[in-house]
Motif scaffolding. Structure first.
Motif, PDB file in Angstrom:
ATOM      1  N   THR A 230       0.771  -1.340   0.093  1.00 43.52           N
ATOM      2  CA  THR A 230       0.027  -0.083  -0.114  1.00 43.52           C
ATOM      3  C   THR A 230       0.754   1.368  -0.193  1.00 43.52           C
ATOM      4  OG1 THR A 230      -1.675  -1.142   1.337  1.00 43.52           O
ATOM      5  CG2 THR A 230      -1.717   1.323   1.141  1.00 43.52           C
ATOM      6  N   LEU A 231       2.011   1.381   0.627  1.00 47.09           N
ATOM      7  CA  LEU A 231       2.669   2.514   0.610  1.00 47.09           C
ATOM      8  C   LEU A 231       3.092   2.728  -0.784  1.00 47.09           C
ATOM      9  CD1 LEU A 231       5.317   2.000   3.594  1.00 47.09           C
ATOM     10  CD2 LEU A 231       3.499   3.605   3.306  1.00 47.09           C
ATOM     11  N   VAL A 232       3.516   1.582  -1.519  1.00 45.64           N
ATOM     12  CA  VAL A 232       3.867   1.544  -2.897  1.00 45.64           C
ATOM     13  C   VAL A 232       2.825   2.293  -4.011  1.00 45.64           C
ATOM     14  CG1 VAL A 232       4.470   0.204  -5.160  1.00 45.64           C
ATOM     15  CG2 VAL A 232       5.529  -0.378  -3.063  1.00 45.64           C
ATOM     16  N   ARG A 233       1.657   1.708  -3.562  1.00 39.99           N
ATOM     17  CA  ARG A 233       0.299   2.307  -4.199  1.00 39.99           C
ATOM     18  C   ARG A 233       0.138   3.801  -4.060  1.00 39.99           C
ATOM     19  NH1 ARG A 233      -2.906   1.991  -7.527  1.00 39.99           N
ATOM     20  NH2 ARG A 233      -4.897   1.725  -6.417  1.00 39.99           N
ATOM     21  N   GLU A 234       0.367   3.991  -2.548  1.00 47.08           N
ATOM     22  CA  GLU A 234       0.253   5.662  -2.477  1.00 47.08           C
ATOM     23  C   GLU A 234       1.036   6.359  -3.007  1.00 47.08           C
ATOM     24  OE1 GLU A 234      -2.386   7.028  -0.333  1.00 47.08           O
ATOM     25  OE2 GLU A 234      -3.259   5.171  -1.025  1.00 47.08           O
ATOM     26  N   LEU A 235       2.611   6.151  -2.946  1.00 45.26           N
ATOM     27  CA  LEU A 235       3.497   6.800  -3.836  1.00 45.26           C
ATOM     28  C   LEU A 235       3.057   6.862  -5.376  1.00 45.26           C
ATOM     29  CD1 LEU A 235       6.700   5.455  -2.035  1.00 45.26           C
ATOM     30  CD2 LEU A 235       5.891   7.896  -2.335  1.00 45.26           C
ATOM     31  N   GLN A 236       2.733   6.012  -6.041  1.00 46.81           N
ATOM     32  CA  GLN A 236       2.524   5.560  -7.522  1.00 46.81           C
ATOM     33  C   GLN A 236       1.328   6.760  -7.423  1.00 46.81           C
ATOM     34  OE1 GLN A 236       1.951   1.466  -7.606  1.00 46.81           O
ATOM     35  NE2 GLN A 236       3.709   1.235  -8.900  1.00 46.81           N
ATOM     36  N   LYS A 237       0.310   6.672  -6.848  1.00 45.07           N
ATOM     37  CA  LYS A 237      -0.769   7.931  -6.827  1.00 45.07           C
ATOM     38  C   LYS A 237      -0.163   9.182  -6.535  1.00 45.07           C
ATOM     39  CE  LYS A 237      -3.976   5.774  -4.020  1.00 45.07           C
ATOM     40  NZ  LYS A 237      -5.183   5.808  -3.341  1.00 45.07           N
ATOM     41  N   ASP A 238       0.410   9.391  -5.667  1.00 44.31           N
ATOM     42  CA  ASP A 238       1.116  10.939  -5.424  1.00 44.31           C
ATOM     43  C   ASP A 238       1.915  11.288  -6.927  1.00 44.31           C
ATOM     44  OD1 ASP A 238      -0.035  10.927  -3.021  1.00 44.31           O
ATOM     45  OD2 ASP A 238       2.007  10.542  -1.862  1.00 44.31           O
ATOM     46  N   MET A 239       2.577  10.389  -7.461  1.00 42.77           N
ATOM     47  CA  MET A 239       3.003  10.757  -8.632  1.00 42.77           C
ATOM     48  C   MET A 239       2.336  11.151  -9.877  1.00 42.77           C
ATOM     49  SD  MET A 239       6.783   8.500  -8.728  1.00 42.77           S
ATOM     50  CE  MET A 239       5.971   6.975  -8.156  1.00 42.77           C
ATOM     51  N   ALA A 240       1.217  10.197  -9.901  1.00 42.35           N
ATOM     52  CA  ALA A 240       0.140  10.561 -10.874  1.00 42.35           C
ATOM     53  C   ALA A 240      -0.630  11.888 -10.643  1.00 42.35           C
ATOM     54  CB  ALA A 240      -0.886   9.251 -10.801  1.00 42.35           C
ATOM     55  N   ASP A 241      -0.950  12.059  -9.460  1.00 40.65           N
ATOM     56  CA  ASP A 241      -1.609  13.368  -9.136  1.00 40.65           C
ATOM     57  C   ASP A 241      -0.910  14.485  -8.498  1.00 40.65           C
ATOM     58  OD1 ASP A 241      -3.743  11.595  -9.232  1.00 40.65           O
ATOM     59  OD2 ASP A 241      -4.079  11.126  -7.152  1.00 40.65           O
ATOM     60  N   VAL A 242       0.202  14.442  -9.088  1.00 43.05           N
ATOM     61  CA  VAL A 242       1.335  15.709  -8.521  1.00 43.05           C
ATOM     62  C   VAL A 242       0.807  16.899  -9.019  1.00 43.05           C
ATOM     63  CG1 VAL A 242       2.764  15.695 -10.436  1.00 43.05           C
ATOM     64  CG2 VAL A 242       3.758  16.284  -7.967  1.00 43.05           C
ATOM     65  N   ARG A 243       0.238  17.071 -10.062  1.00 44.17           N
ATOM     66  CA  ARG A 243      -0.271  18.503 -10.605  1.00 44.17           C
ATOM     67  C   ARG A 243      -1.271  18.986  -9.563  1.00 44.17           C
ATOM     68  NH1 ARG A 243      -2.621  18.613 -15.099  1.00 44.17           N
ATOM     69  NH2 ARG A 243      -2.781  20.531 -15.367  1.00 44.17           N
ATOM     70  N   GLY A 244      -2.331  18.038  -9.393  1.00 46.27           N
ATOM     71  CA  GLY A 244      -3.443  18.844  -8.587  1.00 46.27           C
ATOM     72  C   GLY A 244      -3.207  18.920  -7.146  1.00 46.27           C
TER      73      GLY A 244
END
Length: 343
Positions: A230-244
């Motif tokens: 889940t730590l991995v998934r959260e980092l991946q989501k943070d990278m995807a959502d960096v603009r917003g």
């Protein structure tokens, strides 16, 4: 509106949560007992089959099925409420990251989303407390109460903080398999305290004196895997959502430390998962099925996720990496179904 409200709850994720709890009970706990029967039949040497045995009353997972169903329902309702309130507070971020998928404030009114969150959280808390009371483990009523408070705190504050938000979500995810163990294993220990008797077709009898240490190993391994993945998934989501996230003033890893650090941490966590799985396969599960299932299935999906993360530049590419990570998590959960067949 009802369809959009269901979409807000993220039904696929809820289904994974429910499936995780079911396989922890039937696959891990039930499989542990079934493996014991298989070993007994081999050691007995008479060639009897399982269907010929006379098993003690109540053989199997020990939390009554109606309480287990309520426990799953409680967990799913609280998770659904958390997903809704997260989207409620993320509306401005989502308008930047995924403008075509914003629901709150458009097809679902904000007050409806908030009311649904409160109702689902309340029902989940009542059900979770009831299960804790009826099972004689009232202290575990703290779990749904903690989950509700943590999901609210995450959505309103911690999501925007460095690392803390990721750790909080990982902790909540890890609680899903752990909760099943916290209810089932003490109940199983009580059942085994007055050793049940297994009767063979020839009249021979054996006392069940199984240790639950190995069972705890399986539960804790799944708990640790859920936390790190889940730590991995959260980092991946943070990278995807960096603009917003950046526009909203969030302090996520890719914003504060940069995308290079975020990728590095993601790769390190995936590496940790792979090393752990290789160690488990080497020291605990040496059969051919586990070798191929873990090596090709779970580790293969992890490597693909790592590769996509390393190369990702666009939001869609980060999302794809996250989907591969979710596949690895689902495959890991699915392995529990086969525990009863392991030598």
């Amino acid at each position: 509106m009802m369809k959009d409200l269901i979409t807000l709850s993220r039904p696929v994720n809820l289904l994974i949560i429910a499936a995780t709890m079911v396989v922890m009970r039937e696959g891990v706990v039930g499989g542990y007992l079934e493996r014991g029967l298989g070993q007994l039949l081999i050691e007995d040497g008479h060639g009897f089959t399982r269907s010929e045995l006379v098993l003690p009353e109540g053989f199997g997972p020990q939390l009554p099925i109606h309480l287990f169903i309520l426990l799953v329902l409680s967990t799913v309702l609280i998770a659904a409420a958390g997903n809704i309130i997260n989207d409620y507070f993320d509306t401005r971020i989502d308008r930047i990251n995924k403008p075509g998928e914003v629901i709150v404030g458009r097809t679902v009114k904000r007050r409806v989303a908030m009311t649904t969150h409160v109702v689902l959280s309340g029902i989940g808390l009542v059900l979770g407390t009831f299960v804790a009371w009826r099972s004689g483990q009232l202290k575990w009523a703290l779990i749904p109460a903690f989950a509700i408070g943590a999901l609210w705190s995450y959505s309103t504050y911690y999501k925007r903080q460095l690392i803390i938000g990721n750790g909080l979500v990982a902790t909540l995810t890890a609680l899903v398999p752990l909760t099943v163990g916290l209810y089932e294993i003490p109940a199983l220990q009580r059942w085994l305290s007055d050793p049940p008797i297994i009767t063979m077709p020839n009249g021979e009898q054996y006392l069940m004196e199984a240790s639950v240490r190995e069972l705890w190993y399986f539960i804790l391994i799944y708990t640790a895997f859920a936390f790190v993945s889940t730590l991995v998934r959260e980092l991946q989501k943070d990278m995807a959502d960096v603009r917003g996230d950046e526009a909203e003033g969030c302090h996520t890893v890719p914003i504060v430390w940069g995308m290079k650090w975020a990728r590095g941490m993601t790769m390190a966590y995936i590496g940790l998962l792979i090393i752990g799985l290789l160690a488990i396969r080497m020291y605990l599960l040496r059969d051919p099925f586990s070798y191929w299932y873990i090596g090709i299935g779970v580790i293969g999906a992890l490597l693909l996720s790592a590769g996509f993360t390393y190369q990702a530049q666009q939001r869609s590419e980060h999302v794809r990496a996250g989907q591969l990570m979710k596949l690895a998590m689902v495959l890991a959960i699915g392995f529990a179904v086969f525990i009863r067949t392991l030598p």
